[in-house]
Every structure is written in structure tokens, then in C-alpha cells.
Design a protein around this motif. Structure first.
Motif, mmCIF file in Angstrom:
data_model
loop_
_atom_site.group_PDB
_atom_site.id
_atom_site.type_symbol
_atom_site.label_atom_id
_atom_site.label_comp_id
_atom_site.label_asym_id
_atom_site.label_seq_id
_atom_site.Cartn_x
_atom_site.Cartn_y
_atom_site.Cartn_z
ATOM 1 N N ASN A 182 0.668 -1.226 -0.065
ATOM 2 C CA ASN A 182 -0.193 0.155 0.007
ATOM 3 C C ASN A 182 0.993 1.341 0.041
ATOM 4 O O ASN A 182 0.457 2.329 -0.757
ATOM 5 C CB ASN A 182 -0.910 -0.163 1.285
ATOM 6 C CG ASN A 182 -2.089 -0.957 1.050
ATOM 7 O OD1 ASN A 182 -2.444 -1.106 -0.136
ATOM 8 N ND2 ASN A 182 -2.404 -1.534 2.036
ATOM 9 N N TYR A 183 1.970 1.223 0.659
ATOM 10 C CA TYR A 183 2.654 2.453 0.770
ATOM 11 C C TYR A 183 3.848 2.635 0.033
ATOM 12 O O TYR A 183 4.258 3.622 -0.545
ATOM 13 C CB TYR A 183 2.966 3.040 2.256
ATOM 14 C CG TYR A 183 4.282 1.876 2.893
ATOM 15 C CD1 TYR A 183 5.557 2.232 2.821
ATOM 16 C CD2 TYR A 183 3.767 0.728 3.555
ATOM 17 C CE1 TYR A 183 6.454 1.580 3.374
ATOM 18 C CE2 TYR A 183 4.915 -0.023 4.231
ATOM 19 C CZ TYR A 183 6.090 0.422 4.125
ATOM 20 O OH TYR A 183 7.063 -0.472 4.676
ATOM 21 N N TYR A 192 4.067 0.825 7.546
ATOM 22 C CA TYR A 192 2.724 0.255 7.289
ATOM 23 C C TYR A 192 1.888 1.205 8.262
ATOM 24 O O TYR A 192 0.771 1.605 7.969
ATOM 25 C CB TYR A 192 2.453 -1.337 7.496
ATOM 26 C CG TYR A 192 0.954 -1.418 7.490
ATOM 27 C CD1 TYR A 192 0.287 -1.384 6.205
ATOM 28 C CD2 TYR A 192 0.422 -1.913 8.580
ATOM 29 C CE1 TYR A 192 -1.052 -1.889 6.338
ATOM 30 C CE2 TYR A 192 -0.977 -2.092 8.532
ATOM 31 C CZ TYR A 192 -1.669 -2.086 7.534
ATOM 32 O OH TYR A 192 -2.995 -2.487 7.508
ATOM 33 N N ASP A 224 2.428 3.936 10.001
ATOM 34 C CA ASP A 224 2.571 5.428 9.593
ATOM 35 C C ASP A 224 1.562 5.644 8.352
ATOM 36 O O ASP A 224 1.004 6.717 8.722
ATOM 37 C CB ASP A 224 3.856 5.778 9.433
ATOM 38 C CG ASP A 224 4.860 6.056 10.344
ATOM 39 O OD1 ASP A 224 4.304 5.806 11.601
ATOM 40 O OD2 ASP A 224 6.074 6.067 10.192
ATOM 41 N N TYR A 225 1.731 4.593 7.466
ATOM 42 C CA TYR A 225 0.775 5.001 6.185
ATOM 43 C C TYR A 225 -0.879 4.610 6.761
ATOM 44 O O TYR A 225 -1.511 5.566 6.322
ATOM 45 C CB TYR A 225 1.083 3.879 5.036
ATOM 46 C CG TYR A 225 0.029 3.582 4.168
ATOM 47 C CD1 TYR A 225 -0.213 4.356 2.983
ATOM 48 C CD2 TYR A 225 -0.916 2.417 4.372
ATOM 49 C CE1 TYR A 225 -1.133 4.131 2.202
ATOM 50 C CE2 TYR A 225 -2.056 2.282 3.377
ATOM 51 C CZ TYR A 225 -2.000 3.115 2.452
ATOM 52 O OH TYR A 225 -3.184 2.907 1.334
#
Length: 298
Positions: free
Chosen positions: A103-104, A244, A246-247
């Protein structure tokens, strides 16, 4: 021996069930059975044993499966080399990516690549490390982004960056305001972790054992979304990739650095050594490496 027969044979090896293999191939079961009989006749040995309702591969079947992968590998190499003549005006690229980073890490590279080469069909699969490993060896994936080390005679790796793991706790948890914690917190606090078949869990278990205990989670869940949701609802704490967390930026959760010991995991690119790296693969790797370097400077 025809390629279609080998394709049918490989499907049956995967399913070990004639009905499911026929459905996967989109053909009638009698047609599949006939093609397997013809193949066995040509080979001169049975490829499968029928034990009651079970279908198992014989030694001849295992040997043919190994060489079948090589046959289709060479065909994919030929297609890649021919596509290279057309540069990046067409083609396909299949990449297996860790669920932890999909995702990030990937979006900036994927967007930039697609904007520059819109006719290259790009497929990104969020997978576990073991599934990426298997997909590369079976030529189902062109590239992988995995936890390192990944050691295999047929695989080449390129390190990208080192990721810190962190503790995620509910914002109202007694330790939520601590500047850092020790991993020993898992000994005395309810936790939700990935199952022990996952690389991250194995890394956590290894570090806990160095501290003289084994974690005993109250819940094991297979997706990070479900784990962080449980943390947000106050069920317990967890240890996941800081990138992850942090995202995710979940306001119900506080991320706390882990010290004593610090836990890190190296992320890298992996691909088959003997696989022809098409232009799409090479350019995507270059874009990803450049993106990681830009992020590291910020």
C-alpha cells in the motif's frame, strides 16, 4: 507430446483432483482424463496413482512436472525476448509484493510507470513471502518484493531498504505515552499477531526467544487490517512494520518505537537468475529503486 497436454497435466498436478482441474481448465472431465491417458501412453509410465478417491503423483509424474516448468519457462523467455523488439510499447509485467508494503511503497512507482508506459499491462499481487517465492520459481511472477534474505540457487536479490518494526497500541492504553518500549512488553500484555507461518511473526518469535520467552497472543489473524482493527478496538497490542503503521495513520492507535532490542527487516527485489529480464522488468526496477532513494532523502 503437445503443449496442451502438458498444460492439462500441470493443472492436474496442482489440483490432484480431475473434477477441479477440468473446471479450472474449462473442459469436460472425460476430455482431461483422455489427454492424461494419452500422455501416460506416450511417456510409457503412469503419471498418477489413483488411491481410493485420492490422486497422487508418481515419481515419473514429479519428474515430468519439473521439466514441464522448464518448458513453459523457455517459452516465456522467448516471448519476452520477442516483445523486447517492440520496446515498452506493449507487454505484461506480473509482480508479487509483500502485503506489508504493497500500500505505501508501490503506488508512486506504479503511477509513474503506468503514465510513461500505458500499454504495458501491469499486475500487482499482494502476497506472502512464501507465495512470492513459489510464484517466481513457477514462472507465474516476473518480480517479487520480499523480506530478505531469500536464498535459492535460481533467485537473485537486490536490497531496497531496512524497515523498523514498531509496537501499535490503543491510544488509551497505559503505555501509550511511553517514548519507547522493550519487546518484553509482549510477555505481560495481550497481543494480536500474525500466525507463525508468516515471516514477520517468525522474526518476532526469534527476538522474543532471545529475551527468554515466547509470545502467547490472544488472537492470531492473517491480515494486517484485521489486526490493527482489533488494536483500535482495545483488544490488545501488536508489532508491525512502522512504515505500514505510519501509512495507516489510524487515530485510534499510537505507534511506539521498539528498543532493547530494535527489530528490523530488510526489504528487497527478487527475480529468477536465469529468466530473461524484459525491458518492462528492468525499467520498473529502476523506477522503484529511484523512488526508495528519493524517500530516503526526504
Amino acid at each position: 507430446m503437445e503443449l496442451k497436454q502438458l498444460e492439462y497435466f500441470m493443472a492436474l498436478c496442482q489440483e490432484l483432483n480431475f473434477t477441479r482441474a477440468a473446471e479450472k481448465l474449462g473442459i469436460a472431465q472425460p476430455s482431461l482424463s483422455q489427454q492424461i491417458r494419452l500422455l501416460e501412453h506416450e511417456i510409457g509410465m503412469p503419471l498418477f496413482d489413483r488411491v481410493g478417491k485420492r490422486t497422487v503423483m508418481t515419481e515419473a509424474g514429479k519428474t515430468l512436472l519439473h521439466h514441464s516448468y522448464n518448458v513453459f519457462h523457455e517459452l516465456s523467455q522467448a516471448r519476452a525476448a520477442i516483445s523486447e523488439l517492440q520496446g515498452l510499447s506493449r507487454g505484461a509485467l506480473k509482480i508479487g509484493v509483500l502485503l506489508t508494503v504493497v500500500n505505501y511503497l508501490l503506488p508512486p512507482t506504479v503511477i509513474e510507470f503506468h503514465q510513461r508506459y500505458p500499454k504495458v499491462e501491469l499486475s500487482i499481487f499482494g502476497l506472502r513471502t512464501g507465495d512470492i517465492y513459489e510464484g517466481l520459481l513457477k514462472n507465474e511472477l516476473d518480480l517479487g518484493i520480499v523480506f530478505l534474505p531469500m536464498e535459492h540457487d535460481d533467485l537473485e536479490t537486490i536490497p531496497l531498504f531496512t524497515e523498523n518494526l514498531a509496537l501499535a497500541v490503543p491510544v488509551d492504553h497505559p503505555i501509550a505515552k511511553e517514548p519507547f518500549v522493550s519487546l518484553a512488553i509482549l510477555k505481560e500484555t495481550s497481543s494480536i499477531l500474525l500466525p507463525n507461518t508468516y515471516f514477520l511473526r517468525q522474526l518476532i518469535d526469534e527476538k522474543c526467544q532471545e529475551l527468554g520467552f515466547s509470545p502467547q497472543p490472544v488472537l492470531e489473524m492473517t491480515t494486517m487490517e484485521s489486526i490493527t482493527n482489533m488494536v483500535g478496538q482495545g483488544v490488545g497490542v501488536t508489532v508491525l512494520s512502522k512504515g505500514y503503521l505510519d501509512y495507516l495513520d489510524d487515530k485510534r492507535i499510537r505507534t511506539i518505537p521498539i528498543q532493547q532490542p530494535t527489530i528490523t527487516a530488510q526489504i528487497g527485489i527478487v527475480y529468477r537468475k536465469n529468466k530473461y529480464l524484459c525491458a518492462a522488468s528492468r525499467v520498473f526496477m529502476e523506477h522503484l529503486i529511484a523512488t526508495v532513494k528519493r524517500d530516503a532523502v526526504r
